[in-house]
Design a protein around this motif. Structure first.
Motif, PDB file in Angstrom:
ATOM      1  N   ALA A 401      44.827  34.270  37.080  1.00 58.02           N
ATOM      2  CA  ALA A 401      45.389  33.946  38.386  1.00 58.02           C
ATOM      3  C   ALA A 401      45.339  32.453  38.694  1.00 58.02           C
ATOM      4  O   ALA A 401      46.117  31.955  39.513  1.00 58.02           O
ATOM      5  N   HIS A 402      44.440  31.729  38.022  1.00 58.45           N
ATOM      6  CA  HIS A 402      44.284  30.301  38.296  1.00 58.45           C
ATOM      7  C   HIS A 402      44.774  29.429  37.148  1.00 58.45           C
ATOM      8  O   HIS A 402      44.443  28.232  37.075  1.00 58.45           O
ATOM      9  N   GLY A 403      45.542  30.017  36.234  1.00 61.22           N
ATOM     10  CA  GLY A 403      46.192  29.220  35.196  1.00 61.22           C
ATOM     11  C   GLY A 403      45.314  28.821  34.037  1.00 61.22           C
ATOM     12  O   GLY A 403      45.585  27.803  33.386  1.00 61.22           O
ATOM     13  N   TYR A 404      44.291  29.600  33.733  1.00 59.25           N
ATOM     14  CA  TYR A 404      43.401  29.302  32.615  1.00 59.25           C
ATOM     15  C   TYR A 404      43.628  30.297  31.482  1.00 59.25           C
ATOM     16  O   TYR A 404      44.117  31.419  31.698  1.00 59.25           O
ATOM     17  N   ASP A 405      43.238  29.896  30.283  1.00 55.42           N
ATOM     18  CA  ASP A 405      43.240  30.791  29.131  1.00 55.42           C
ATOM     19  C   ASP A 405      42.110  31.806  29.330  1.00 55.42           C
ATOM     20  O   ASP A 405      40.930  31.453  29.247  1.00 55.42           O
ATOM     21  N   ALA A 406      42.450  33.047  29.583  1.00 55.30           N
ATOM     22  CA  ALA A 406      41.438  34.061  29.894  1.00 55.30           C
ATOM     23  C   ALA A 406      40.483  34.274  28.734  1.00 55.30           C
ATOM     24  O   ALA A 406      39.281  34.504  28.941  1.00 55.30           O
ATOM     25  N   ASN A 407      40.968  34.235  27.500  1.00 55.12           N
ATOM     26  CA  ASN A 407      40.098  34.435  26.340  1.00 55.12           C
ATOM     27  C   ASN A 407      39.037  33.349  26.247  1.00 55.12           C
ATOM     28  O   ASN A 407      37.897  33.612  25.841  1.00 55.12           O
ATOM     29  N   ALA A 408      39.400  32.136  26.617  1.00 56.90           N
ATOM     30  CA  ALA A 408      38.445  31.031  26.531  1.00 56.90           C
ATOM     31  C   ALA A 408      37.500  30.993  27.725  1.00 56.90           C
ATOM     32  O   ALA A 408      36.300  30.731  27.578  1.00 56.90           O
ATOM     33  N   LEU A 409      38.000  31.274  28.918  1.00 58.54           N
ATOM     34  CA  LEU A 409      37.208  31.086  30.128  1.00 58.54           C
ATOM     35  C   LEU A 409      36.393  32.309  30.527  1.00 58.54           C
ATOM     36  O   LEU A 409      35.275  32.163  31.053  1.00 58.54           O
ATOM     37  N   ALA A 410      36.894  33.516  30.297  1.00 58.96           N
ATOM     38  CA  ALA A 410      36.225  34.716  30.807  1.00 58.96           C
ATOM     39  C   ALA A 410      34.768  34.822  30.375  1.00 58.96           C
ATOM     40  O   ALA A 410      33.889  35.102  31.210  1.00 58.96           O
ATOM     41  N   PRO A 411      34.429  34.631  29.076  1.00 59.66           N
ATOM     42  CA  PRO A 411      33.009  34.739  28.688  1.00 59.66           C
ATOM     43  C   PRO A 411      32.125  33.728  29.418  1.00 59.66           C
ATOM     44  O   PRO A 411      30.958  34.020  29.715  1.00 59.66           O
ATOM     45  N   LEU A 412      32.666  32.565  29.724  1.00 54.91           N
ATOM     46  CA  LEU A 412      31.895  31.552  30.434  1.00 54.91           C
ATOM     47  C   LEU A 412      31.661  31.970  31.884  1.00 54.91           C
ATOM     48  O   LEU A 412      30.561  31.786  32.423  1.00 54.91           O
ATOM     49  N   LEU A 413      32.671  32.547  32.510  1.00 58.89           N
ATOM     50  CA  LEU A 413      32.510  33.000  33.897  1.00 58.89           C
ATOM     51  C   LEU A 413      31.521  34.149  33.991  1.00 58.89           C
ATOM     52  O   LEU A 413      30.722  34.221  34.932  1.00 58.89           O
ATOM     53  N   VAL A 414      31.552  35.059  33.026  1.00 54.12           N
ATOM     54  CA  VAL A 414      30.594  36.169  33.026  1.00 54.12           C
ATOM     55  C   VAL A 414      29.170  35.631  32.929  1.00 54.12           C
ATOM     56  O   VAL A 414      28.242  36.127  33.577  1.00 54.12           O
ATOM     57  N   ALA A 415      28.974  34.575  32.138  1.00 55.22           N
ATOM     58  CA  ALA A 415      27.638  34.012  31.935  1.00 55.22           C
ATOM     59  C   ALA A 415      27.102  33.276  33.155  1.00 55.22           C
ATOM     60  O   ALA A 415      25.902  33.008  33.228  1.00 55.22           O
ATOM     61  N   THR A 416      27.962  32.978  34.128  1.00 55.40           N
ATOM     62  CA  THR A 416      27.480  32.263  35.312  1.00 55.40           C
ATOM     63  C   THR A 416      26.625  33.131  36.224  1.00 55.40           C
ATOM     64  O   THR A 416      25.913  32.606  37.090  1.00 55.40           O
ATOM     65  N   CYS A 417      26.708  34.434  36.100  1.00 53.00           N
ATOM     66  CA  CYS A 417      25.919  35.371  36.919  1.00 53.00           C
ATOM     67  C   CYS A 417      26.090  35.035  38.407  1.00 53.00           C
ATOM     68  O   CYS A 417      27.199  34.963  38.897  1.00 53.00           O
ATOM     69  N   GLY A 418      24.980  34.805  39.107  1.00 53.67           N
ATOM     70  CA  GLY A 418      25.060  34.550  40.545  1.00 53.67           C
ATOM     71  C   GLY A 418      25.554  33.165  40.905  1.00 53.67           C
ATOM     72  O   GLY A 418      25.677  32.842  42.093  1.00 53.67           O
ATOM     73  N   ASN A 419      25.846  32.346  39.913  1.00 56.55           N
ATOM     74  CA  ASN A 419      26.357  30.995  40.165  1.00 56.55           C
ATOM     75  C   ASN A 419      27.877  30.927  40.055  1.00 56.55           C
ATOM     76  O   ASN A 419      28.455  29.849  40.038  1.00 56.55           O
ATOM     77  N   HIS A 420      28.524  32.107  39.966  1.00 58.11           N
ATOM     78  CA  HIS A 420      29.970  32.108  39.715  1.00 58.11           C
ATOM     79  C   HIS A 420      30.767  31.470  40.849  1.00 58.11           C
ATOM     80  O   HIS A 420      31.815  30.879  40.616  1.00 58.11           O
ATOM     81  N   ALA A 421      30.271  31.563  42.081  1.00 59.06           N
ATOM     82  CA  ALA A 421      31.022  30.993  43.205  1.00 59.06           C
ATOM     83  C   ALA A 421      31.148  29.482  43.056  1.00 59.06           C
ATOM     84  O   ALA A 421      32.229  28.907  43.282  1.00 59.06           O
ATOM     85  N   ALA A 422      30.059  28.815  42.677  1.00 57.82           N
ATOM     86  CA  ALA A 422      30.093  27.358  42.518  1.00 57.82           C
ATOM     87  C   ALA A 422      31.018  26.950  41.384  1.00 57.82           C
ATOM     88  O   ALA A 422      31.805  26.004  41.513  1.00 57.82           O
ATOM     89  N   VAL A 423      30.930  27.658  40.239  1.00 55.19           N
ATOM     90  CA  VAL A 423      31.755  27.314  39.086  1.00 55.19           C
ATOM     91  C   VAL A 423      33.228  27.601  39.380  1.00 55.19           C
ATOM     92  O   VAL A 423      34.114  26.800  39.049  1.00 55.19           O
ATOM     93  N   CYS A 424      33.506  28.737  40.000  1.00 58.54           N
ATOM     94  CA  CYS A 424      34.893  29.084  40.313  1.00 58.54           C
ATOM     95  C   CYS A 424      35.494  28.105  41.329  1.00 58.54           C
ATOM     96  O   CYS A 424      36.671  27.737  41.229  1.00 58.54           O
ATOM     97  N   HIS A 425      34.708  27.686  42.280  1.00 58.36           N
ATOM     98  CA  HIS A 425      35.206  26.722  43.263  1.00 58.36           C
ATOM     99  C   HIS A 425      35.563  25.406  42.583  1.00 58.36           C
ATOM    100  O   HIS A 425      36.576  24.766  42.908  1.00 58.36           O
TER     101      HIS A 425
END
Length: 673
Positions: A401-425
């Motif tokens: 939805a934000h124009g990123y390569d899902a295969n590359a970014l998804a594992p990194l977002l999953v690893a953020t755990c409770g910090n996902h809001a800061a990384v996604c922002h």
């Protein structure tokens, strides 16, 4: 309180605490407490946090002492050393005391001190459970935000929570078990005049009970570092300008005292020798205690009833001897060797661990049933919170939805755990041309970094990155990513240092009529002389704390050796100069060009030492075809001071293979100095 509500209040309270961190007038009681903290505070804590930050924590500690029913029972000594200090180990300091007091004070106020300690541990379990991770210690609030932590982080959290409600607490750890390749950390709490232990975030029906009762009874050493100069009843192992290291093995296992006499090659006593007590674990002789011999060359240690290797050094000479606690009352170690005169023949040493003497306190069936029920309920609360984390499907959806390569970014977002809001922002606001660079930046981070990195840090490193390209810098993309782009250098907390250091260095060069920044970029070895002249080295300034941030070193112009090394690499990378700290040897290195160059701050010589190849033969057996590093063998070098330094080769992932083995290290040989 519902878990989601707690986390909302946590962040709101953090904002309030920061906003109210002013500097009002102090009472005499507050001033004395603040003076005590500053007298022993590490350099990193003085630089990275304001006086108002510490004064706020002093007031919270005093408030807990006055309002909690057991506050008047706690003696000044225990309050000063085990309640007042915010720091527990080498974690990043945060506003956890305010958060924890707000969450726990009413919950435990009507309880006995004993029951309150148990209740605090239940609260900790509601928010955090065990998961292995790297050795960097997250702050208590970051651990809660992640909902998991290794034992060092769980115990840091639990100590902080107990102190927040005025219960004296300390983190206790065995540097290594004597009978298995592992270590552990837990908590001791001072209850009505006596120290009890508990497994952090692992609540039991009673104190002095945990899964580790049996292994602790086979332990050879348990100790803790106490903030400040502590004069309690425990055996003092070491005093430093920042902390007192005490031995608490007597709380867990049968013990005996061993006396050590250090002599030279002629049998004469060697005053002031360094004596290391080494326990065999992870296929190395690991130093669990270091002491300085007295004026007669004598040292001693109380430990569990097993075997250790005693290693003594002075003036570049060294010697060693096996010792059996409980059997040997005196061991003499002769300094027979130096770095140019090593024992070249094999030496067999039979190491025997202590026998088991577990002491299990009684628990009624009713107590066990109630604890089990609560345990399951607490798991459900924590699980409800972790379901708010991004799973793979949600992460892929967000990335697309934000124009990123899902295969590359998804594992990194999953690893953020409770910090996902800061990384996604951070990611959501980037223009299209920066998206690929942002993902490459995130890939350079460790798993734990993704869980607690701040948006400010990511913005700083990416903004710097946007002005550079590996083509313009004349280096490969891999070199650029690892040794210029990456904010991770060693075990420091990630901070936004690039813009600050590059600006400060340019101003310094201009003001002092030195060469231009470009001149340093073309002659990176000049940074070595700059850091030598700019930074005063003091290895006692930051004991038992996290490394000083690169910006903190620049501001204070003072650092311990490790923080100085991190600062050098951070400054080099801020100037687009590839650099690293070698994870195997710990050497600082410049990585530009075709040849790696070692950096020697303490030597005028700017040459990299000659290298040779170390090889070994091994005949496979039916049960072991390929020995593994840290399980079956290790390699250590003897330093010029005569001490052993382990070479930290890659361990690999547990149960996932990989890592260093005989085949990939020693069969064909590996280069070493």
């Amino acid at each position: 309180m519902k878990v989601k509500t707690f986390f909302l209040s946590l962040f709101l309270l953090f904002s309030v605490a920061v906003g109210q961190a002013q500097k009002p007038a102090m009472t005499q009681e507050e001033k004395q407490a603040l003076d005590f903290l500053y007298a022993y505070m590490a350099q990193s804590d003085k630089i990275d946090h304001s006086e108002a930050f510490y004064l706020n924590n002093v007031r919270l500690a005093i408030k807990a002492r006055r309002e909690m029913p057991w506050g008047a029972k706690v003696p000044d000594r225990e309050w000063r050393h085990f309640v007042l200090p915010l720091r527990v180990n080498n974690e990043d300091l945060d506003t956890c005391r305010a958060v924890f007091f707000r969450e726990l004070s009413q919950r435990v106020k009507g309880m006995s001190m004993y029951d309150a300690a148990l209740e605090v541990n239940h609260w900790c379990h509601e928010h955090v459970t065990y998961a292995p991770s790297d050795a960097r210690t997250s702050s208590p609030l970051a651990t809660i935000r992640t909902a998991t932590g290794r034992c060092g982080e769980e115990s840091t959290l639990t100590v902080a929570a107990l102190r927040a409600v005025g219960i004296p607490a300390r983190q206790v750890y065995t540097p290594r078990w004597a009978h298995t390749d592992d270590n552990h950390a837990w908590v001791e709490a001072w209850i009505d005049g006596k120290w009890y232990f508990l497994g952090a975030c692992e609540p039991e029906p009673v104190l002095n009970l945990g899964w580790f009762n049996a292994p602790a009874s086979r332990g050879m050493l348990m100790h803790t570092r106490v903030f400040g100069r502590y004069d309690g009843p425990e055996e003092v192992m070491r005093r430093t300008p920042r902390y007192t290291e005490i031995n608490v093995i007597d709380n867990y296992a049968p013990t005996a005292r061993l006396n050590v006499q250090v002599v030279d090659a002629n049998g004469q006593k060697v005053p002031g020798a360094t004596v290391e007590y080494k326990l065999y674990n992870y296929a190395e002789f690991y130093t669990v205690a270091t002491k300085q011999a007295d004026g007669y060359g004598r040292s001693f240690l109380t430990a569990g009833l097993g075997d250790m290797l005693i290693w003594a050094t002075k003036g570049g000479r060294f010697g060693f001897s096996k010792a059996s606690f409980g059997k040997d009352s005196l061991v003499t170690v002769a300094l027979s060797y130096d770095a140019d005169n090593l024992p070249l023949t094999g030496i067999d040493i039979d190491i025997v661990p202590p026998a088991e003497h577990a002491n299990i306190p009684p628990v009624t069936p009713e107590q066990r049933a109630l604890n089990t029920k609560r345990f399951a309920y607490e798991d459900s609360l924590r699980h409800a919170y972790t379901t708010t984390f991004l799973n793979d499907a949600k992460a892929r959806q967000w990335a697309a939805a934000h124009g990123y390569d899902a295969n590359a970014l998804a594992p990194l977002l999953v690893a953020t755990c409770g910090n996902h809001a800061a990384v996604c922002h951070f990611l959501a606001s980037l223009p299209k041309e920066q998206k690929t660079a942002a993902v490459r930046l995130l890939k350079q981070l460790m798993q734990k970094d993704l869980r607690d990195v701040t948006e400010a840090t990511l913005c700083d490193h990416l903004a710097y990155d946007a002005q550079l390209s590996c083509e313009k810098a004349g280096m490969s993309g891999e070199t650029f990513d690892q040794y210029v782009r990456s904010p991770r250098i060693a075990n420091e907390l990630l901070t936004p240092f690039r813009a600050y250091l590059s600006k400060q260095f340019a101003a310094y060069v201009k003001k002092n009529n030195k060469q231009t920044v470009a001149y340093y970029q073309h002659n990176p070895r000049l940074l070595e002389n700059f850091v030598n002249n700019y930074v005063t080295l003091d290895d006692s300034c930051n004991l038992s704390a996290a490394p000083i941030s690169p910006a903190g070193v620049w501001k204070g112009r003072l650092a311990d050796r490790h923080s100085r090394d991190i600062f050098f690499v951070a400054l080099a990378r801020s100037l687009n100069i590839p650099a690293r700290i070698d994870p195997v040897t710990g050497k600082v290195q410049l990585m530009g060009g075709s040849k790696t160059q070692d950096v020697y701050f303490d030597s005028k010589g700017l040459t990299t030492p000659e290298q040779g190849v170390v090889m070994a033969d091994y005949q496979p057996t039916p049960t072991l075809d390929n020995p593994k590093y840290y399980s079956h063998f290790t390699i250590s070098k003897v330093s010029n001071e005569g001490r052993l330094q382990l070479l930290n080769y890659e361990e690999g992932e547990v149960d996932m293979g990989g890592g260093t083995t005989y085949d990939n290290l020693l069969r064909k040989g590996t280069h070493v100095d």
